[in-house]
Design a protein around this motif. Structure first.
Motif, PDB file in Angstrom:
ATOM      1  N   LEU A  61     -29.521  53.924 -14.663  1.00  0.00           N
ATOM      2  CA  LEU A  61     -28.590  55.030 -14.845  1.00  0.00           C
ATOM      3  C   LEU A  61     -29.305  56.304 -15.280  1.00  0.00           C
ATOM      4  O   LEU A  61     -28.910  57.409 -14.912  1.00  0.00           O
ATOM      5  CB  LEU A  61     -27.516  54.643 -15.856  1.00  0.00           C
ATOM      6  CG  LEU A  61     -26.595  53.488 -15.446  1.00  0.00           C
ATOM      7  CD1 LEU A  61     -25.627  53.167 -16.559  1.00  0.00           C
ATOM      8  CD2 LEU A  61     -25.849  53.815 -14.164  1.00  0.00           C
ATOM      9  N   LEU A 121     -23.138  56.091  -6.393  1.00  0.00           N
ATOM     10  CA  LEU A 121     -22.762  54.898  -7.164  1.00  0.00           C
ATOM     11  C   LEU A 121     -21.488  54.331  -6.553  1.00  0.00           C
ATOM     12  O   LEU A 121     -20.490  55.034  -6.428  1.00  0.00           O
ATOM     13  CB  LEU A 121     -22.523  55.273  -8.627  1.00  0.00           C
ATOM     14  CG  LEU A 121     -21.964  54.170  -9.531  1.00  0.00           C
ATOM     15  CD1 LEU A 121     -22.991  53.062  -9.738  1.00  0.00           C
ATOM     16  CD2 LEU A 121     -21.510  54.755 -10.873  1.00  0.00           C
ATOM     17  N   VAL A 129     -20.342  53.333 -17.230  1.00  0.00           N
ATOM     18  CA  VAL A 129     -21.226  53.621 -16.089  1.00  0.00           C
ATOM     19  C   VAL A 129     -20.690  54.803 -15.294  1.00  0.00           C
ATOM     20  O   VAL A 129     -21.442  55.703 -14.886  1.00  0.00           O
ATOM     21  CB  VAL A 129     -21.372  52.377 -15.194  1.00  0.00           C
ATOM     22  CG1 VAL A 129     -22.034  52.729 -13.868  1.00  0.00           C
ATOM     23  CG2 VAL A 129     -22.183  51.301 -15.909  1.00  0.00           C
ATOM     24  N   ALA A 151     -22.493  58.466 -14.674  1.00  0.00           N
ATOM     25  CA  ALA A 151     -22.687  58.977 -13.310  1.00  0.00           C
ATOM     26  C   ALA A 151     -22.096  60.369 -13.158  1.00  0.00           C
ATOM     27  O   ALA A 151     -22.665  61.239 -12.495  1.00  0.00           O
ATOM     28  CB  ALA A 151     -22.052  58.020 -12.304  1.00  0.00           C
TER      29      ALA A 151
END
Length: 293
Positions: A185, A194, A209, A213
């Motif tokens: 990441l 992603l 996550v 992103a």
């Protein structure tokens, strides 16, 4: 009993309506049913009576006191409540029992096949070719593709990653490298893509996550079922689709079909990149001595 007019909306309503008529044996039976409604919806009256420690005929008498013709009709009511109970389907055991209930009339395999067909037919009405293209264009233009799913979705992320790699794309299954998640990441950039897979609920890790992103301005694609449709912050592209009604299999067939469509469409718009990669991989396999069982 007229199921349309006289059956209360819930099991609790049914008990409340007839509480004045219930005996001690009835109370013991109801206690068994309430403690384990999933098991209760599957067992016959004799089995429920045995667990409650009452006479085998007690379950039949309870059903009649509650307004049913007999225990089979009462059991059908319990099963209907299970199938329509909404929150119960957060339990994997309840979902499995619901599928078994639906399978009783048409056979187990037939009920699973029918459920998959119904779910796939629903996809025609909810997902368009434009939705598929919105995913494939961003995959084509990405420098690198990271794919991530938890639970059952991790199996799908692994399979889709393999197909993208075979098609010549730099794809990484993050679900298989969770120990390297910070490094992966940290290296994200606006040139990366992603792709997240979420079913039934969005795990806190998936949300984090997605947040990272967004901070790093990576393009985020999300494929979810309707239960996991809420992602914050909102992804760049999102396909949310039902995997079936309560009592149906809720398998990966629907999201896998969508993923297959995306990969096929990708091959149609990437100027032969996918086709060349597949040919080169086939030649490489033929030329090497890599024999993997």
């Amino acid at each position: 009993m007229d199921q349309q007019e006289n059956v209360p909306e819930s099991f609790a309503d049914l008990i409340s309506r007839h509480s004045a008529r219930l005996t001690d044996a009835d109370a013991r039976l109801l206690d068994v049913l309430i403690q384990d409604p999933i098991r209760g919806a599957m067992e016959n009256g004799k089995d429920v009576s045995f667990r409650a420690g009452v006479h085998p005929a007690s379950a039949v008498r309870l059903a009649r006191r509650l307004g049913f013709k007999g225990y089979p009709e009462f059991r059908s009511f319990l099963q209907a409540n299970l199938l329509e109970g909404g929150g119960d389907f957060e339990s994997s055991a309840a979902r499995m029992v619901a599928r078994l209930v639906k399978a009783e009339e048409g056979g187990l395999l037939g009920s699973v096949v029918d459920g998959e067909i119904a779910a796939l037919n629903a996809v025609r009405k909810t997902v368009s070719d434009a939705d598929i293209r919105s995913f494939s264009e961003r995959l084509r233009d990405g420098r690198r593709i990271l794919l991530f799913g938890r639970g059952h979705a991790s199996a799908l992320s692994a399979l889709v990653t393999l197909r993208l790699v075979r098609s010549g794309y730099d794809a990484i299954n993050v679900a298989g490298q969770v120990d390297q998640l910070p490094e992966l990441l940290w290296s994200l950039s606006k040139e990366d893509v992603l792709w997240l897979f979420c079913f039934r609920r969005v795990a806190p890790l998936i949300q984090e996550v997605r947040r990272i992103a967004a901070e790093r301005k990576a393009t985020t694609l999300v494929l979810t079922d309707l239960h996991a449709a809420r992602i914050d912050p909102a992804p760049d592209r999102h396909i949310a689709v039902s995997r079936g009604e309560p009592g149906q299999s809720q398998s990966l067939v629907v999201p896998m079909t969508i993923a297959n469509a995306v990969i096929l469409d990708l091959a149609a718009i990437d100027d032969g990149r996918s086709i060349r990669a597949l040919r080169e991989l086939r030649s490489f396999r033929a030329e090497t001595r890599l024999k993997i069982d």
